[in-house]
Design a protein around this motif. Structure first.
Motif, PDB file in Angstrom:
ATOM      1  N   PRO A  16     -37.861  63.269  43.766  1.00  0.00           N
ATOM      2  CA  PRO A  16     -39.010  64.139  43.982  1.00  0.00           C
ATOM      3  C   PRO A  16     -38.583  65.474  44.596  1.00  0.00           C
ATOM      4  CG  PRO A  16     -39.470  61.907  44.756  1.00  0.00           C
ATOM      5  CD  PRO A  16     -38.004  61.968  44.446  1.00  0.00           C
ATOM      6  N   LEU A  17     -39.252  66.556  44.173  1.00  0.00           N
ATOM      7  CA  LEU A  17     -38.984  67.838  44.801  1.00  0.00           C
ATOM      8  C   LEU A  17     -39.453  67.842  46.251  1.00  0.00           C
ATOM      9  CD1 LEU A  17     -39.996  70.320  41.971  1.00  0.00           C
ATOM     10  CD2 LEU A  17     -37.701  69.688  42.684  1.00  0.00           C
ATOM     11  N   LEU A  18     -40.442  67.003  46.554  1.00  0.00           N
ATOM     12  CA  LEU A  18     -40.969  66.903  47.899  1.00  0.00           C
ATOM     13  C   LEU A  18     -40.871  65.462  48.362  1.00  0.00           C
ATOM     14  CD1 LEU A  18     -44.021  69.196  47.237  1.00  0.00           C
ATOM     15  CD2 LEU A  18     -41.970  69.815  48.490  1.00  0.00           C
ATOM     16  N   ARG A  19     -41.299  65.189  49.552  1.00  0.00           N
ATOM     17  CA  ARG A  19     -41.098  63.860  50.125  1.00  0.00           C
ATOM     18  C   ARG A  19     -41.785  62.781  49.273  1.00  0.00           C
ATOM     19  NH1 ARG A  19     -44.253  66.966  53.427  1.00  0.00           N
ATOM     20  NH2 ARG A  19     -46.418  66.328  53.736  1.00  0.00           N
ATOM     21  N   ALA A  20     -41.059  61.758  48.965  1.00  0.00           N
ATOM     22  CA  ALA A  20     -41.543  60.715  48.067  1.00  0.00           C
ATOM     23  C   ALA A  20     -42.703  59.961  48.695  1.00  0.00           C
ATOM     24  CB  ALA A  20     -40.413  59.746  47.730  1.00  0.00           C
ATOM     25  N   GLY A  21     -43.750  59.762  47.909  1.00  0.00           N
ATOM     26  CA  GLY A  21     -44.871  58.946  48.345  1.00  0.00           C
ATOM     27  C   GLY A  21     -45.723  59.587  49.419  1.00  0.00           C
ATOM     28  N   GLY A  22     -45.371  60.801  49.867  1.00  0.00           N
ATOM     29  CA  GLY A  22     -46.124  61.435  50.939  1.00  0.00           C
ATOM     30  C   GLY A  22     -47.329  62.175  50.419  1.00  0.00           C
ATOM     31  N   ARG A  23     -48.221  62.505  51.343  1.00  0.00           N
ATOM     32  CA  ARG A  23     -49.408  63.298  51.015  1.00  0.00           C
ATOM     33  C   ARG A  23     -49.035  64.757  51.195  1.00  0.00           C
ATOM     34  NH1 ARG A  23     -54.691  64.606  53.852  1.00  0.00           N
ATOM     35  NH2 ARG A  23     -56.282  64.596  52.211  1.00  0.00           N
ATOM     36  N   LEU A  24     -49.034  65.493  50.120  1.00  0.00           N
ATOM     37  CA  LEU A  24     -48.601  66.884  50.139  1.00  0.00           C
ATOM     38  C   LEU A  24     -49.784  67.819  50.357  1.00  0.00           C
ATOM     39  CD1 LEU A  24     -46.331  66.717  46.968  1.00  0.00           C
ATOM     40  CD2 LEU A  24     -45.719  66.189  49.339  1.00  0.00           C
ATOM     41  N   ARG A  25     -49.494  68.979  50.919  1.00  0.00           N
ATOM     42  CA  ARG A  25     -50.481  70.069  50.978  1.00  0.00           C
ATOM     43  C   ARG A  25     -50.180  71.009  49.826  1.00  0.00           C
ATOM     44  NH1 ARG A  25     -52.059  73.611  54.862  1.00  0.00           N
ATOM     45  NH2 ARG A  25     -54.221  72.975  54.536  1.00  0.00           N
ATOM     46  N   ILE A  26     -51.139  71.144  48.933  1.00  0.00           N
ATOM     47  CA  ILE A  26     -50.947  71.944  47.728  1.00  0.00           C
ATOM     48  C   ILE A  26     -52.009  73.032  47.687  1.00  0.00           C
ATOM     49  CG2 ILE A  26     -50.911  71.941  45.206  1.00  0.00           C
ATOM     50  CD1 ILE A  26     -49.950  69.073  45.286  1.00  0.00           C
ATOM     51  N   ALA A  27     -51.561  74.282  47.523  1.00  0.00           N
ATOM     52  CA  ALA A  27     -52.475  75.398  47.318  1.00  0.00           C
ATOM     53  C   ALA A  27     -52.615  75.649  45.827  1.00  0.00           C
ATOM     54  CB  ALA A  27     -51.948  76.650  48.008  1.00  0.00           C
ATOM     55  N   VAL A  28     -53.835  75.751  45.367  1.00  0.00           N
ATOM     56  CA  VAL A  28     -54.126  76.123  43.984  1.00  0.00           C
ATOM     57  C   VAL A  28     -54.817  77.474  44.018  1.00  0.00           C
ATOM     58  CG1 VAL A  28     -55.327  75.498  41.862  1.00  0.00           C
ATOM     59  CG2 VAL A  28     -54.346  73.706  43.306  1.00  0.00           C
ATOM     60  N   ILE A  29     -54.351  78.417  43.204  1.00  0.00           N
ATOM     61  CA  ILE A  29     -54.890  79.773  43.218  1.00  0.00           C
ATOM     62  C   ILE A  29     -55.620  80.024  41.908  1.00  0.00           C
ATOM     63  CG2 ILE A  29     -54.330  82.223  43.408  1.00  0.00           C
ATOM     64  CD1 ILE A  29     -51.804  81.394  44.945  1.00  0.00           C
ATOM     65  N   GLY A  30     -56.939  80.085  41.985  1.00  0.00           N
ATOM     66  CA  GLY A  30     -57.770  80.334  40.823  1.00  0.00           C
ATOM     67  C   GLY A  30     -58.561  79.113  40.410  1.00  0.00           C
ATOM     68  N   ALA A  31     -59.884  79.282  40.222  1.00  0.00           N
ATOM     69  CA  ALA A  31     -60.764  78.167  39.892  1.00  0.00           C
ATOM     70  C   ALA A  31     -61.283  78.248  38.470  1.00  0.00           C
ATOM     71  CB  ALA A  31     -61.931  78.095  40.877  1.00  0.00           C
ATOM     72  N   GLY A  32     -60.449  78.769  37.558  1.00  0.00           N
ATOM     73  CA  GLY A  32     -60.752  78.666  36.142  1.00  0.00           C
ATOM     74  C   GLY A  32     -60.358  77.290  35.643  1.00  0.00           C
ATOM     75  N   PRO A  33     -60.341  77.080  34.316  1.00  0.00           N
ATOM     76  CA  PRO A  33     -59.991  75.755  33.795  1.00  0.00           C
ATOM     77  C   PRO A  33     -58.645  75.241  34.297  1.00  0.00           C
ATOM     78  CG  PRO A  33     -60.903  77.117  32.047  1.00  0.00           C
ATOM     79  CD  PRO A  33     -60.744  78.006  33.237  1.00  0.00           C
ATOM     80  N   ALA A  34     -57.629  76.109  34.372  1.00  0.00           N
ATOM     81  CA  ALA A  34     -56.304  75.664  34.811  1.00  0.00           C
ATOM     82  C   ALA A  34     -56.309  75.256  36.268  1.00  0.00           C
ATOM     83  CB  ALA A  34     -55.279  76.773  34.576  1.00  0.00           C
ATOM     84  N   GLY A  35     -56.963  76.032  37.119  1.00  0.00           N
ATOM     85  CA  GLY A  35     -57.005  75.701  38.529  1.00  0.00           C
ATOM     86  C   GLY A  35     -57.831  74.464  38.816  1.00  0.00           C
ATOM     87  N   LEU A  36     -58.939  74.303  38.083  1.00  0.00           N
ATOM     88  CA  LEU A  36     -59.790  73.131  38.321  1.00  0.00           C
ATOM     89  C   LEU A  36     -59.063  71.837  37.984  1.00  0.00           C
ATOM     90  CD1 LEU A  36     -63.241  74.408  37.000  1.00  0.00           C
ATOM     91  CD2 LEU A  36     -62.507  74.162  39.380  1.00  0.00           C
ATOM     92  N   THR A  37     -58.369  71.800  36.842  1.00  0.00           N
ATOM     93  CA  THR A  37     -57.670  70.559  36.504  1.00  0.00           C
ATOM     94  C   THR A  37     -56.452  70.340  37.397  1.00  0.00           C
ATOM     95  OG1 THR A  37     -56.825  69.208  34.676  1.00  0.00           O
ATOM     96  CG2 THR A  37     -56.220  71.543  34.667  1.00  0.00           C
ATOM     97  N   SER A  38     -55.819  71.411  37.855  1.00  0.00           N
ATOM     98  CA  SER A  38     -54.717  71.257  38.806  1.00  0.00           C
ATOM     99  C   SER A  38     -55.209  70.608  40.084  1.00  0.00           C
ATOM    100  CB  SER A  38     -54.091  72.616  39.113  1.00  0.00           C
ATOM    101  OG  SER A  38     -53.506  73.204  37.968  1.00  0.00           O
TER     102      SER A  38
END
Length: 543
Positions: A16-38
């Motif tokens: 994993p690029l980040l800690r395995a099995g952990g709860r990550l903090r993810i920022a999504v920028i933009g609430a169009g179709p791509a941001g909503l599904t992300s």
């Protein structure tokens, strides 16, 4: 068929690029179709998500209040193929309107708990890597700035925001009104006026068609004829004509035979098309524009076709490529869009995006937008859903990326000339990306499920794990030798995998032996490579 594009670098199973099995903090920028599904998929995996949106609602360009799309726009994709895989639309037209798409996206956000994590009215102004401390995101809201740190950032800001304009516009005192497709608000404000629409793509065709009958004159400046087909083709949705693999079969179909077949399917329409002189005699089968009105209206004289736009004079007079000039009251520029503004990403270059989505220096920064050098065709929601799924699979280690050296090499070879536009089939990209992410049936171990997917209709519900199987083939796949296409895909698999498929009863003896007879060079990779560029003469060349 032209030789396939060169294969992608071998994918390695990564940690994993980040800690395995952990709860990550993810920022999504933009609430169009791509941001909503992300955001939806990240939440489903148990991550903490903040979705930043500069506007007051979801939707991106499909939010009517954003001004990102002209009011009369309709989806080119039908209600069958446009939605996300797990959220079917209700109460929408066969080809949904702007308002219907916006309502659909809001319903999606409400149904999957995305709205509570949205921060509306927050414009991201800075994203910077703080060493091993994560990504610091600065967002402006009103007169204040907020800063937060995240493990990963998914940029879904869209790419259709900055319209292209000519280098020189008329003087401010010139008696002509110049606007772009983004600024076009409908035919009413052009009633009784002489209007020139510049641009032979979808927006130009849509706006010219809409103005016919309202403006006193509509001229349409076209640099190069394109193939326009109706949304409804003899009672069949345009996107239901062929399966995924059928689109590859179509690409190999001689263009003159393709036009002959279209003439049989749409005799009246194609007769009008030929009479206008706009039908491309040399073509690129996949790069189809969708509009059923512009060709009949040109044929009936409601729209006059002009040569390519060359320049404005200081007085607003337009000069065309053949040297002729003409004056207009309004000019609507439909020249496409410029490169997205990623100025808020510190030390970022688009040329460093591996596969257009992963920042090669640190793939925890991901861009969930359509590649900037493309003219995309196909349905957006399933495509963005596939990219976001791939990005999250890479973060979790379920899917791998090549070595840093291989990613650098790929970027140097593929991202150095972003000014050279190419054709992009979003339907076929959902197959390629889904396979890369491990989210679709693997043909090496379950060829039957894979083949059922790629040889059936393009309904997005079939792309999700456990989705319904195809109940019928696409309408016109019988034009192609589907058995031969299946054998060519099988022939691309390592022999050991084919042996295992045969031994496990996943393929039959006849298919196994037919694959052995496929000539070298005729193999077809499971990710369904397709041509993405044309020569200046119009003949397709490998992408």
């Amino acid at each position: 068929m032209s030789p396939s594009p060169e294969p992608r670098p071998a994918q390695r199973r990564s940690v994993p690029l980040l800690r395995a099995g952990g709860r990550l903090r993810i920022a999504v920028i933009g609430a169009g179709p791509a941001g909503l599904t992300s955001a939806k998929q990240a939440l489903a995996e148990g991550h903490e998500v903040v979705l930043y949106e500069k506007n007051a609602d979801v939707g991106g360009i499909w939010d009517p209040a954003s001004g990102g799309a002209y009011p009369g726009v309709r989806m080119q994709s039908s209600r069958m193929s446009f939605p996300f895989s797990d959220h079917p639309p209700v109460r929408v037209d066969d080809f949904p309107t702007l308002e219907q798409v916006h309502a659909y996206l809001r319903s999606y956000a409400e149904s999957f708990g995305v709205l509570p994590v949205c921060r509306f009215g927050h414009r991201v102004s800075r994203v910077v890597r703080r060493g091993s401390g994560g990504w610091e995101v600065t967002a402006r809201h009103g007169g204040e700035e907020d800063r937060e740190v995240f493990d990963a950032v998914m940029v879904a800001s869209g790419e259709l925001w900055e319209p292209r304009r000519p280098e020189r516009l008329p003087d401010a005192s010139a008696p002509v009104r110049v606007l772009t497709a983004k600024g076009y608000r409908g035919p009413r404000e052009h009633a009784g006026r002489r209007v020139l629409v510049v641009g032979g793509g979808v927006s130009g065709a849509d706006i010219a068609s809409e103005l016919a009958g309202t403006a006193s004159r509509v001229d349409w400046s076209v640099r190069r004829p394109a193939l326009f087909l109706p949304r409804d083709c003899a009672g069949i949705y345009n996107d239901a004509l062929f399966s995924y693999i059928g689109r590859i079969g179509l690409e190999e179909f001689p263009y003159d035979r393709y036009l002959k077949w279209l003439g049989e399917l749409l005799p009246d329409y194609m007769a009008m098309y030929r009479a206008t002189g706009l039908l491309p005699t040399e073509g690129y089968h996949g790069a189809v524009h969708i509009n059923e009105k512009v060709i009949p209206r040109v044929y009936r004289g409601q729209i006059a076709v002009r040569p390519a736009f060359e320049s404005f004079g200081p007085d607003g007079c337009v000069t065309f490529a053949d040297g002729t000039t003409r004056s207009y009251d309004d000019v609507v520029l439909c020249l496409g869009y410029g490169m997205p503004d990623y100025g808020f990403l510190a030390d970022f270059r688009q040329e460093d995006l591996y596969e257009h989505h992963f920042w090669r220096h640190d793939p925890t920064l991901m861009v969930i937008n359509t590649p900037v050098d493309t003219e995309a065709f196909g349905t957006a929601c399933p495509y963005f859903e596939a990219i976001a799924g791939w990005a999250l699979a890479v973060l979790a280690g379920r899917a791998g990326l090549p070595s840093p050296e291989a990613m650098t090499d790929w970027c140097e070879r593929h991202m150095s000339r972003l000014d050279q536009r190419r054709y992009f089939d979003c339907w076929l990209e959902t197959i390629r990306i889904g396979l890369a992410a491990g989210n679709l049936p693997d043909p090496r171990t379950d060829f039957g499920a894979y083949w059922q997917l790629v040889s059936g209709t393009v309904a997005p519900s079939r792309l999700r794990p456990g989705g319904p199987a195809a109940t019928r083939p696409a309408a016109f796949d019988q034009l192609f030798d589907m058995d031969a296409l299946r054998h060519r895909v099988l022939a691309s698999l390592p022999l050991a995998d084919r042996d295992a498929l045969l031994a496990g009863g996943r393929i039959g003896r006849a298919d196994y032996e037919a694959a052995l007879l496929v000539r070298e060079g005729r193999e077809l990779q499971p990710w369904l490579p397709y041509r993405q560029r044309e020569s200046t003469a119009g003949a397709p060349v490998p992408g």
